[in-house]
Design a protein around this motif. Structure first.
Motif, short mmCIF file in Angstrom:
data_model
loop_
_atom_site.label_atom_id
_atom_site.label_comp_id
_atom_site.label_asym_id
_atom_site.label_seq_id
_atom_site.Cartn_x
_atom_site.Cartn_y
_atom_site.Cartn_z
N LYS A 292 0.86 -1.22 0.39
CA LYS A 292 0.14 0.13 0.26
C LYS A 292 0.88 1.16 -0.13
CE LYS A 292 -4.18 2.19 2.01
NZ LYS A 292 -5.57 1.65 3.14
N CYS A 293 2.13 1.37 0.76
CA CYS A 293 2.49 2.55 0.73
C CYS A 293 4.31 2.37 0.66
CB CYS A 293 2.72 2.60 2.36
SG CYS A 293 3.51 2.13 4.01
N THR A 294 4.59 3.46 -0.50
CA THR A 294 6.23 3.18 -0.75
C THR A 294 7.01 3.10 0.17
OG1 THR A 294 4.91 4.54 -2.70
CG2 THR A 294 7.65 4.69 -2.79
N PRO A 295 7.33 3.98 1.36
CA PRO A 295 8.53 3.37 1.81
C PRO A 295 8.67 2.44 1.73
CG PRO A 295 6.97 5.37 2.57
CD PRO A 295 6.35 4.75 1.69
N CYS A 296 7.51 1.19 2.86
CA CYS A 296 7.28 -0.42 2.76
C CYS A 296 8.55 -1.04 1.85
CB CYS A 296 6.40 -0.35 3.82
SG CYS A 296 6.79 -2.26 4.82
N ARG A 297 6.87 -1.05 1.09
CA ARG A 297 7.34 -1.20 -0.40
C ARG A 297 8.87 -1.75 -1.00
NH1 ARG A 297 3.00 1.00 -3.34
NH2 ARG A 297 5.28 2.54 -4.53
N GLU A 298 8.88 -0.45 -1.67
CA GLU A 298 10.07 -0.61 -2.10
C GLU A 298 11.15 -0.60 -0.98
OE1 GLU A 298 10.55 -0.28 -4.86
OE2 GLU A 298 7.66 0.24 -5.37
N GLY A 299 11.54 0.18 0.18
CA GLY A 299 12.17 -0.10 0.96
C GLY A 299 12.68 -0.53 1.52
#
Lengths: 218, 395
Positions: B248-255
């Motif tokens: 759902k959120c970029t920091p977690c998904r990409e990070g």
């Protein structure tokens, strides 16, 4: 949809049963996807169409849900879903070596199925049985405290068509479709099979009894 | 739930009565079929005995209980993701507020509690509040299950008052496996910063564990002895969070994706000194910026491991290899000569489509192996910098 009329009739009856458990029909979607797997062995295009029609959703909405959860399979699954936990705790306790040997013996890698359709192999994420590490799961039944030898025996038995016996669970492991039907919320009459809690689960209780501790003593 | 599901159902009934709820749901992960069988049976038995259903024992109180099986998504342990999943959707967390107590399942007021909490209710009602509060510490009252696993002589569940120490728990569990010493451990599962021998006497209550820089969390105490490579452990945990990130959120998904890439480099011996700092920078871009606690949790083991075992990360870089013998950590013996390289799956037995699908799932279809992700990480860090509240204040 290509279901024959008898299959479709049974599906519709089961879907009604599932929908009746919830105040809002859409809540029935997860168990209905398990139900579809119990018929087709995976979440088939027919199954998606069936769920969409019954719950008044689009097939895109159903697919969006089906692809989110790892237990829903997008291609025909093996008769036995064999998982080796390779998350940190089990991996360090020997799960990595068990995985290596099991994968070699079965001749398939993660999320792949043997040519005879018996085994779909999976590198499992934690199944919350770290105190029984290293752990394997077959069709979501626990095989505890595994070694490479016991793991290879398990794989051989499945490939040979023999019954396999979980450490904690039913007396024998049911096939993927039968287990999927249970996960759709239909009892199979096997709840009383197998023992109660395993030894690690009762480890603290045992110490407390040995030392005469009770909850009231403090 | 496996051995005594009725304790949970009794707790559900009492809790529902207390909040005047007429429909309760037990959400069980789908990967434990025998537990589900027993819960289904126990709920049916409770209906048959008149403990559930209409006008329970003539009280005028109605209660229906539905046992719902999930389908393999760790994030559904987050309360709002659980609610979305229970509504037949992808299990992704909701924006809070509104909190579930205001608008939860079907936008109605909802109480979401852990199974352990609910199952403890009957004993508290039966023995009284004084009995319960006599256990534990001033601010962390009562008891809980401490789950010991890993390199411990007798792994298992140890129910104890909050505030007990690991040293006391190890005394019950027969100590660390013979001939070895404790190296690091998690006080509350893999999403909590790791501890070492220095915290053997830390009282395991919410405040004391917090004061030592970690969290009591789930009380899943995973213990690792001196044979264990901390880089290996942290890499595997990070792969788990990458796998379970809901997207759902970029920091977690990409990070979590890039953290895994960097950690695998370091563990495999191809990392650089700069990678170690990059790990911390990327963690900084996730922690406090992800939509829910999963992203924060993914960084906990990394930041704490780099702080406590910095030299071990450097050693991997300097040696160009892992200095540990993984076979020494296993609970069974196997020879080094057996541990050859990862076997390659028999490609002939596989349909082409299956191979292609796997590549797509792993996200390798669009990322060449030799791409080290520097550009994406820089972009992520820039995103974090721009969105940092401190930056805004300065500007």
């Amino acid at each position: 949809m290509t279901y024959d009329s008898a299959t479709l009739e049974q599906l519709a009856k089961d879907a009604d049963d599932i929908v009746s458990r919830y105040p809002v029909p859409r809540s029935a979607l997860l168990p209905m996807l398990h139900l579809v797997q119990s018929v087709d062995g995976y979440v088939s295009p027919d199954g998606i169409a069936f769920c969409a029609k019954r719950l008044d959703l689009t097939s895109a909405e159903v697919s969006a849900v089906a692809t989110f959860y790892t237990q829903y399979k997008r291609r025909p699954n093996g008769e036995y879903q064999v998982g080796v936990c390779t998350n940190t705790l089990c991996a360090v306790m020997g799960g990595d070596e068990i995985w290596r040997r099991v994968s070699e013996r079965a001749g398939v890698g993660h999320d792949e199925t043997t040519a005879d359709g018996k085994i779909t192999l999976e590198r499992l994420e934690c199944n919350a049985a770290c105190d029984y590490a290293p752990v394997m799961m077959v069709n979501w039944e626990f095989f505890d405290n595994m070694t490479p030898e016991s793991a290879l025996q398990l794989v051989d038995d499945i490939l040979d068509g023999k019954d396999v016996h979980p450490t904690r669970g039913a007396d024998t492991v049911a096939d993927f479709k039968s287990v999927s039907r249970v996960l759709a919320g239909f009892e199979d009459g096997r709840a009383d099979e197998g023992g109660l809690a395993g030894e690690p689960t009762l480890a603290g209780l045992k110490v407390a009894k040995e030392r005469g501790w009770t909850g009231e003593s403090k | 739930m496996m051995a005594n599901p009725h304790a949970l159902i009794e707790g559900v009934a009492i809790t529902s009565f207390a909040i005047r709820s007429n429909h309760s749901f037990i959400y069980l992960r789908g990967e434990v079929v025998h537990v589900y069988r027993r819960l289904l049976q126990a709920v049916r038995e409770a209906y048959e005995a008149g403990h559930l259903g209409k006008n329970i024992h003539g009280s005028g109180f109605d209660l229906d209980v539905t046992v719902h099986a999930g389908a393999g998504a760790y994030i559904c342990g987050e309360e709002t993701a659980l609610l979305d999943s229970l509504e037949g959707r992808r299990g992704q967390p909701r924006l809070k507020p509104p909190f579930p107590a205001v608008a939860g399942l079907y936008a109605r007021p909802t109480v979401v509690n852990n199974v352990e909490t609910v199952a403890s209710v009957p004993s508290i009602i039966g023995n009284g509040v004084d009995w319960f509060t006599a256990m534990g510490t001033e601010r962390s009252k009562g008891m809980g299950l401490f789950s010991l696993s890993g390199h411990v002589t007798k792994p298992g569940q140890y129910e104890a008052p909050l505030g007990i120490t690991l040293r006391e728990l190890l005394d019950m569990a027969g100590g660390i496996r013979e001939g070895h010493e404790l190296k690091f451990w998690t006080p509350g599962g893999s999403s909590t910063p790791i501890f070492t021998q220095d915290q053997l006497d830390t009282p395991l209550d919410y405040e004391s564990v917090g004061a030592e820089g970690s969290m009591l969390g789930t009380r899943a105490l995973q213990l690792f002895d001196d044979t264990t490579c901390v880089v290996r452990a942290v890499t595997r945990w990070t792969e788990f969070y990458k796998h379970e990130s809901c997207g759902k959120c970029t920091p977690c998904r990409e990070g979590t994706y890039w953290l895994t890439q960097i950690l695998k480099r370091i563990e495999g011996g191809t990392g650089t000194q700069a990678d170690i700092q990059q790990l911390l920078d990327t963690c900084d871009s996730i922690a406090g910026r992800s939509f829910c606690a999963l992203g924060d949790g993914a960084t906990s083991s990394i930041v704490s491991a780099v702080a406590k075992f910095h030299e071990e990360f450097e050693q991997h870089v300097a040696l160009g290899a892992c200095p540990f013998d993984h076979a020494a950590s296993a609970l069974f013996e196997y020879g080094a000569e057996e541990a050859v390289e990862e076997p390659v799956a028999d490609a002939a037995a596989e349909p082409e489509a299956a191979v292609a699908d796997e590549a797509a799932e792993e996200g390798e279809g669009h990322t060449p192996d030799d791409y080290d992700g520097t550009a994406a990480i820089s972009a992520l860090n820039e995103f974090a910098r721009v969105n940092d509240p401190k930056t805004e204040k300065d500007a």
